[in-house]
Motif scaffolding. Structure first.
Motif, PDB file in Angstrom:
ATOM      1  N   GLY A 162       0.709  -1.090   0.055  1.00  0.00           N
ATOM      2  CA  GLY A 162      -0.026  -0.059   0.054  1.00  0.00           C
ATOM      3  C   GLY A 162       0.810   1.349  -0.026  1.00  0.00           C
ATOM      4  O   GLY A 162       0.334   2.492  -0.064  1.00  0.00           O
ATOM      5  N   GLU A 163       2.305   1.245  -0.147  1.00  0.00           N
ATOM      6  CA  GLU A 163       2.890   2.520  -0.003  1.00  0.00           C
ATOM      7  C   GLU A 163       2.639   3.292  -1.165  1.00  0.00           C
ATOM      8  O   GLU A 163       2.896   4.497  -1.260  1.00  0.00           O
ATOM      9  CB  GLU A 163       4.403   2.014  -0.121  1.00  0.00           C
ATOM     10  N   ARG A 164       2.312   2.562  -2.370  1.00  0.00           N
ATOM     11  CA  ARG A 164       2.302   3.422  -3.734  1.00  0.00           C
ATOM     12  C   ARG A 164       0.903   4.284  -3.627  1.00  0.00           C
ATOM     13  O   ARG A 164       0.621   5.162  -4.570  1.00  0.00           O
ATOM     14  CB  ARG A 164       2.130   2.379  -4.765  1.00  0.00           C
ATOM     15  N   HIS A 165       0.108   3.976  -2.590  1.00  0.00           N
ATOM     16  CA  HIS A 165      -1.251   4.955  -2.483  1.00  0.00           C
ATOM     17  C   HIS A 165      -0.782   6.036  -1.449  1.00  0.00           C
ATOM     18  O   HIS A 165      -1.901   6.809  -1.271  1.00  0.00           O
ATOM     19  CB  HIS A 165      -2.193   4.191  -2.097  1.00  0.00           C
ATOM     20  N   ASN A 166       0.231   5.968  -0.815  1.00  0.00           N
ATOM     21  CA  ASN A 166       0.188   7.009   0.337  1.00  0.00           C
ATOM     22  C   ASN A 166       0.905   8.475  -0.159  1.00  0.00           C
ATOM     23  O   ASN A 166       1.780   9.039   0.170  1.00  0.00           O
ATOM     24  CB  ASN A 166       1.323   6.618   1.375  1.00  0.00           C
ATOM     25  N   PHE A 167      -0.238   9.086  -1.054  1.00  0.00           N
ATOM     26  CA  PHE A 167       0.039  10.463  -1.433  1.00  0.00           C
ATOM     27  C   PHE A 167      -1.276  11.137  -1.397  1.00  0.00           C
ATOM     28  O   PHE A 167      -2.096  10.703  -1.394  1.00  0.00           O
ATOM     29  CB  PHE A 167       0.605  10.388  -2.741  1.00  0.00           C
ATOM     30  N   PRO A 168      -1.006  12.489  -1.059  1.00  0.00           N
ATOM     31  CA  PRO A 168      -1.888  13.494  -1.325  1.00  0.00           C
ATOM     32  C   PRO A 168      -2.752  13.499  -2.506  1.00  0.00           C
ATOM     33  O   PRO A 168      -1.929  13.377  -3.591  1.00  0.00           O
ATOM     34  CB  PRO A 168      -1.767  14.557  -0.691  1.00  0.00           C
ATOM     35  N   VAL A 169      -4.209  13.904  -2.764  1.00  0.00           N
ATOM     36  CA  VAL A 169      -4.469  13.858  -4.002  1.00  0.00           C
ATOM     37  C   VAL A 169      -4.836  15.531  -4.387  1.00  0.00           C
ATOM     38  O   VAL A 169      -5.123  16.127  -3.604  1.00  0.00           O
ATOM     39  CB  VAL A 169      -6.121  13.289  -3.986  1.00  0.00           C
TER      40      VAL A 169
ATOM     41  N   MET C  76       6.783   5.700  -7.115  1.00  0.00           N
ATOM     42  CA  MET C  76       6.441   6.502  -5.829  1.00  0.00           C
ATOM     43  C   MET C  76       7.414   7.688  -5.843  1.00  0.00           C
ATOM     44  O   MET C  76       7.133   8.682  -4.811  1.00  0.00           O
ATOM     45  CB  MET C  76       6.972   5.308  -4.696  1.00  0.00           C
ATOM     46  N   PHE C 120      -4.027  10.956  -8.317  1.00  0.00           N
ATOM     47  CA  PHE C 120      -3.385  12.042  -7.610  1.00  0.00           C
ATOM     48  C   PHE C 120      -3.333  13.297  -8.238  1.00  0.00           C
ATOM     49  O   PHE C 120      -3.172  14.541  -7.498  1.00  0.00           O
ATOM     50  CB  PHE C 120      -1.980  11.667  -7.425  1.00  0.00           C
ATOM     51  N   ARG C 169      -9.086   9.764  -2.087  1.00  0.00           N
ATOM     52  CA  ARG C 169      -7.719   9.110  -1.351  1.00  0.00           C
ATOM     53  C   ARG C 169      -7.781   8.976   0.180  1.00  0.00           C
ATOM     54  O   ARG C 169      -8.688   9.935   0.758  1.00  0.00           O
ATOM     55  CB  ARG C 169      -6.568   9.935  -1.826  1.00  0.00           C
ATOM     56  N   LEU C 171      -4.857   7.514   3.309  1.00  0.00           N
ATOM     57  CA  LEU C 171      -3.700   6.875   3.435  1.00  0.00           C
ATOM     58  C   LEU C 171      -4.032   5.409   3.683  1.00  0.00           C
ATOM     59  O   LEU C 171      -4.692   4.931   4.493  1.00  0.00           O
ATOM     60  CB  LEU C 171      -2.815   7.385   4.873  1.00  0.00           C
TER      61      LEU C 171
END
Lengths: 175, 411, 202
Positions: A162-169, C76, C120, C169, C171
């Motif tokens: 799930g690291e690849r989703h840890n960004f603000p939109v 990433m 994003f 989104r 986290l």
């Protein structure tokens, strides 16, 4: 002509390289597959071994990599490091294997002998989490600094955790 | 190339005397910058315009190629290798299946060897056209780049005729290739070989003795022979520094042993030598291609059905029982190749240097580990020592001449 | 009451005039990361010649551009850079996601690759293909010009529609423990410091 002459002498030295190695490091396992000579060494003698190899004419370190044998049938040790060496004078190749285990896998760094080892060892640290003792700058090479896992280990899933989703939109209003 | 004001190092000393921090400043270069061509980042420490030190950073295109390699079969993974060094995908295809066939112990048919040699050499020409074109582009010679790109389009066209994809070809298969050469392909390659040397002459006349270009590249970014060997440089970068090593000669694979060609080397080790080596290698590739295209052996292109390695042709599947069985076995999972529980390394002389794969087989037709040995990584790690003492404008010339491809760099 | 116009005067809506100007002076910002970048170069080079369609002024400074072409996979480590560059571009701006990797992650369903940049940043046009042919990219630009002409307003009202979109989104917390060291990730730190609605990248 001088080039050819020196080539011959180096060649004859490389030919009996394995024998001289076996004489100097007793208990050395060596095997051959598809014409590729492989030797297995222990982490304790690694530095001495590689220094000796360099003196034997193996002047180029082609690659340093690692294999995680966690799911390999019949494997007893977990991490197998692979060092690919070439003697540019003769074109001889040699594969050196070195096995380490969990926890805290660590091996001596050979970046003092070959400059190319520097980044390749950083990549192995990044991907497998194997520490290279004596490395001048052991940081992650490919993944971001804040990344915690070592992705090429077999217990790490292909899609990640799930690291690849840890960004603000960002939406239009943010612009 | 934006200068962040907070990155200018400020002195905190109150004593007398000028310290290094008083006049050195830091410049961030990349990861999104036109002259990096792709995504790599440099943090440069500058004294005025002179580069004191450079800290390369990579990973901005790391996509987990080696992890995917552990989940795709030997034939599927070829699509991913296309995207590795994307300015010469054919060479990657050949390298991957060369490594797999070394592990499996497959001996190719003579026709397949020659066909693979031809496509690999075409890939080398198109790679050198772009990498030299990019050096020209970065030092201000846009026309040279356009000349190069026009010929690249011709090679794209040949590949498209051959396998339907102009760019990401996925051409090779275990034990063979996906499409045999047709007379039209051979005709197109012949036409290319007739017309290309003229363009190459034009390009040389345009740039090789161009005063501006020579001034900007000669003596810049010198890599000595010892440093090249010690730093793991291969391919044109090493040969420009006087390392007389070319896997096509030293460890002849495919059909290279049958052809007459020379290994191009230079002694100076600067950007200009790397440019010259690439230009000359294109001429040698043309020589190889001329010999190969006129001497393609007849016969089967894929390893025969009794080998049960490559998929048989439609004709064989529908008309022979062996073909049907072979097709069935290969299509079923766990019935296909006999993969030894062994590991091996095999490399080819890719346009960029030694491109090798360390493949570990565990009995299944998916590699247990598919390590790619990328030439770009080691070339990029040499960068700081090449740029020290040169000016900021030389950064792009050195980067271009090393031909660093981010997808191969980061995988 | 009819007003007579002189011969060289034309009447139009201001919105249409603005859109007409915008669509014919697109300045692309090539965010080229991977293979698609080479096809993007081919689109600009001799054979395909993007100049024929009025979008050939490639500028590498985000301040000068109004069309971002994301060509290639975004991973990433690269995504914060992409977002920052997107925020640095001036309004009105558009985004083309070129190729399968930029649009969906493509064949790279791995730990490092962002599965589509539209998660994003906003995207106006998707180009399928791996990589797309230059003709496809040219068609996308023509379509985008069409869209600008059709929907464009001088005040940029057409962009307001996205306000109705919810922020998708969160986290993602798969295993119960956040797998990224949040204390060291500047992006997450910023997110935590500011409430969701007013989060900004620098």
């Amino acid at each position: 002509m001088a080039e050819a002459h020196s080539k011959d002498t180096v060649d004859s030295r490389a030919d009996d390289a394995i024998e001289s190695l076996a004489a100097r490091f007793p208990g050395l396992e060596s095997s051959t597959y598809r014409g590729q000579v492989r030797v297995v060494i222990g982490a304790g003698v690694a530095l001495e071994f590689f220094t000796h190899l360099k003196q034997l004419g193996f002047n180029q370190l082609i690659d340093v990599t690692c294999v995680d044998y966690l799911e390999y049938r019949g494997a007893t040790r977990r991490y197998g490091l692979v060092y690919l060496l070439t003697a540019t004078g003769t074109g001889r190749r040699l594969t050196v294997r070195l096995f380490v285990d969990d926890p805290e896998p660590a091996v001596p760094s050979i970046s003092g002998l070959w400059r190319s080892a520097n980044w390749l060892e950083r990549e192995v640290w990044d991907m497998f989490g194997i520490r290279f003792i004596g490395h001048p700058d052991l940081r992650r090479l490919l993944m971001p600094e804040e990344f915690l896992a070592h992705p090429l280990r077999k217990d790490y899933p292909l899609q990640g955790r799930g690291e690849r989703h840890n960004f603000p939109v960002l939406t239009r209003e943010d612009g | 190339m934006a200068i962040a004001p907070d990155q200018v190092t400020r002195s905190s000393s109150s004593g007398d005397g000028v310290r290094e921090e008083d006049y050195l400043w830091t410049l961030n270069f990349g990861p999104q910058h036109p002259a990096t061509h792709t995504t790599l980042r440099l943090v440069l420490k500058l004294d005025g315009e002179r580069v004191v030190d450079a800290m390369p950073e990579m990973g901005y295109l790391h996509s987990g190629f080696e992890k995917i390699g552990e989940h795709l079969t030997f034939n599927q993974y070829v699509t991913v290798t296309d995207r590795m060094n994307y300015i010469s995908p054919m060479a990657n295809n050949v390298a991957w299946h060369h490594a797999v066939e070394t592990l499996l112990g497959i001996d190719l048919t003579p026709r397949c060897k020659v066909i693979r040699t031809i496509v690999a050499e075409l890939a080398r020409v198109s790679d050198h056209l772009l990498s030299n074109g990019a050096v020209g582009l970065d030092t201000g010679a846009f026309t040279f780049f356009l000349y190069g790109f026009y010929q690249r389009e011709v090679i794209y066209d040949i590949f498209e005729t051959l396998c339907g994809a102009r760019f990401t070809n996925s051409y090779t298969r275990v034990g063979g290739v996906s499409h045999d050469f047709t007379p039209l392909v051979i005709e197109k390659i012949r036409t290319f070989l007739r017309t290309f040397p003229k363009t190459l002459d034009d390009m040389e006349r345009l740039l090789t003795r161009n005063r501006i270009f020579v001034d900007r590249t000669k003596g810049v970014g010198v890599l000595t022979r010892e440093e090249a060997i010690n730093g793991g440089a291969t391919g044109p970068v090493a040969r420009a520094s006087g390392v007389t090593r070319d896997l096509r000669k030293d460890e002849p694979y495919l059909a290279y042993a049958d052809y007459d060609f020379q290994v191009c080397c230079a002694a100076a080790g600067d950007c200009y030598s790397r440019y010259l080596v690439r230009m000359q290698e294109m001429r040698e590739s043309i020589r190889i291609l001329n010999q190969a295209i006129e001497n393609i052996p007849s016969g089967e292109v894929n390893v025969g059905i009794e080998g049960r390695l490559a998929l048989p042709s439609k004709q064989q599947v529908y008309s022979t029982i062996e073909g049907t069985i072979s097709h069935f076995e290969l299509s079923m999972s766990n019935r296909g190749f006999e993969v030894p529980r062994e590991e091996s390394y095999a490399a080819i002389e890719a346009p960029n240097g030694e491109l090798g794969f360390y493949v570990v087989g565990d009995g299944s037709e998916v590699a247990y580990r598919a390590r790619c040995r990328p030439p770009s990584v080691l070339h990029f790690s040499l960068f700081p020592q090449l740029i020290r003492g040169h000016t900021l404008s030389d950064v792009v010339a050195v980067l271009g001449s090393l031909n660093i491809i981010a997808a191969e760099l980061d995988r | 009451m009819a007003i007579e116009l002189p011969e060289n005067v034309m009447v139009s809506r201001l919105d249409e005039l603005a859109s007409w100007c915008r669509k014919n002076s697109l300045w692309p910002m090539p965010f080229a990361t991977a293979c698609c970048g080479i096809e993007l170069m081919a689109t600009g080079a001799a054979k395909h010649d993007l100049a024929r369609f009025g979008a050939e002024v490639f500028r590498f400074s985000p301040r000068q551009c109004d069309l971002m072409i994301v060509a290639g996979r975004v991973v990433m480590k690269m995504l914060p850079v992409l977002q920052r560059i997107w925020l640095q571009m001036h309004e009105p701006k558009w985004c083309i996601s070129m190729g399968a990797c930029a649009s969906t992650g493509g064949v790279f369903d791995t730990y490092a690759v962002v599965q589509g940049i539209d998660r994003f940043i906003p995207v106006d046009m998707y180009v399928p293909g791996c990589p797309p042919r230059p003709e496809q990219l040219i068609q996308a630009i023509i379509d985008l010009q069409d869209k600008i002409q059709r929907e464009g307003t001088i005040t940029g009202r057409e962009f307001d529609t996205s306000q109705r979109q919810l922020r998708k989104r969160a986290l993602v917390d798969v295993t119960g423990v956040l797998q990224v060291d949040a204390a060291r990730n500047p992006v997450i730190q910023r997110e935590l410091r500011f409430p969701r609605s007013e989060s900004r990248l620098p």
